[in-house]
Design a protein around this motif. Structure first.
Motif, short mmCIF file in Angstrom:
data_model
loop_
_atom_site.label_atom_id
_atom_site.label_comp_id
_atom_site.label_asym_id
_atom_site.label_seq_id
_atom_site.Cartn_x
_atom_site.Cartn_y
_atom_site.Cartn_z
N ASP A 199 46.45 42.24 36.44
CA ASP A 199 44.50 42.95 37.52
C ASP A 199 44.95 41.61 37.72
O ASP A 199 43.75 41.50 38.84
CB ASP A 199 44.26 43.68 35.76
N THR A 200 45.01 40.50 36.66
CA THR A 200 43.77 39.49 37.51
C THR A 200 45.12 38.18 37.38
O THR A 200 44.40 37.01 38.11
CB THR A 200 44.18 38.82 35.86
N ARG A 209 46.95 43.60 32.35
CA ARG A 209 45.97 42.82 32.53
C ARG A 209 46.37 41.48 33.57
O ARG A 209 45.84 41.22 34.25
CB ARG A 209 45.69 42.27 31.49
#
Ligand code: 4G0
Length: 236
Positions: A27-28, A24
């Protein structure tokens, strides 16, 4: 944060860094993680990364040229160059917090019997070890460090977790926790936790954390940073 990893085994990194919180964070855009194969920085037909030690002795050493070329290519103005080695400073939560403040890490995974000393002396800012044991290469230590650092980056975990980290600062072990059912096969959760008395619950938890720390990790209470010698398994 940007983390570059220099390794002979980039395939080892698939999996641990493609799941859960690290996934995450990537991805961010909170973590920019790039893997680099040390062999890509060789120039000979056999893509040679190692050689025999001068003076003789067992095993092979990582030769300096590919590592120097890779680091000189990858590093920038604000890069912390770190070598993973059993001879490094012991990695712990305080070191993780320190690394999480940096803008760019370059992790060099050693392997074989070690690396040419000139890498340490002229290229590396610091050497880190994840513990007093020898692994086949530095890939697992690199992944451990990436995981520990990533969860400390701003916005990666919720505010609740950061507040928690702050209040405990890892100076006490965690208190015991329970979830439903309150009675599982006759094994009951402590009454106080079901009582709704928040002050009593806080008191119980603090006492449990203290007790558990004293029993399992008295070194934490003494304020040193090494566990005592001995391998007795403590009972509750
Ligand atoms: C450099 C780190 C790298 C030197 C690396 C081995 C354990 C750790 C390696 C050696 C590693 C750790 C001299 C054996 C690769 N093993 N504890 N293996 N020598 O962080």
């Amino acid at each position: 944060m940007k983390i570059d990893v220099l390794t002979l085994f980039p395939a080892m990194f698939a999996g641990p860094l493609d799941e859960s919180i690290v996934r995450r964070a990537r991805d961010t855009g909170k973590l920019d993680l790039q893997l680099h194969n040390l062999r890509d920085y060789t120039h000979d037909r056999h893509r040679t990364v190692d050689d025999r030690p001068f003076g003789g002795g067992p095993g092979m050493l990582l030769k300096p040229e590919p590592i120097f070329e890779a680091v000189e290519h990858l590093r920038g103005e604000n890069t912390r160059v770190i070598l993973l080695t059993p001879a490094g400073r012991l990695f712990n939560q305080a070191v993780a917090l320190e690394l999480a403040q940096r803008e760019h890490l370059l992790l060099i995974c050693g392997s074989y019997e070690g690396v040419d000393e000139r890498v340490r002396q002229f290229l590396v800012d610091e050497e880190l070890s994840i513990g007093d044991y020898v692994l086949t290469n530095g890939a697992l230590p690199a992944m451990v460090i990436i995981d520990a650092v990533t969860r400390l980056l701003p916005g990666v975990l919720g505010d609740e977790q950061s507040a928690h980290e702050e209040s405990f600062s890892r100076e006490r072990l965690e208190y015991p926790q329970y979830t439903r059912p309150a009675d599982f096969r006759g094994m009951k959760a402590p009454e106080v936790l079901l009582s709704g008395h928040h002050a009593e619950i806080a008191k119980w938890r603090a006492a449990q954390a203290e007790l558990r720390t004293a029993q399992r990790r008295p070194d934490l209470l003494a304020g040193t940073d090494r566990p005592p010698a001995g391998d007795e398994r403590q009972t509750e």
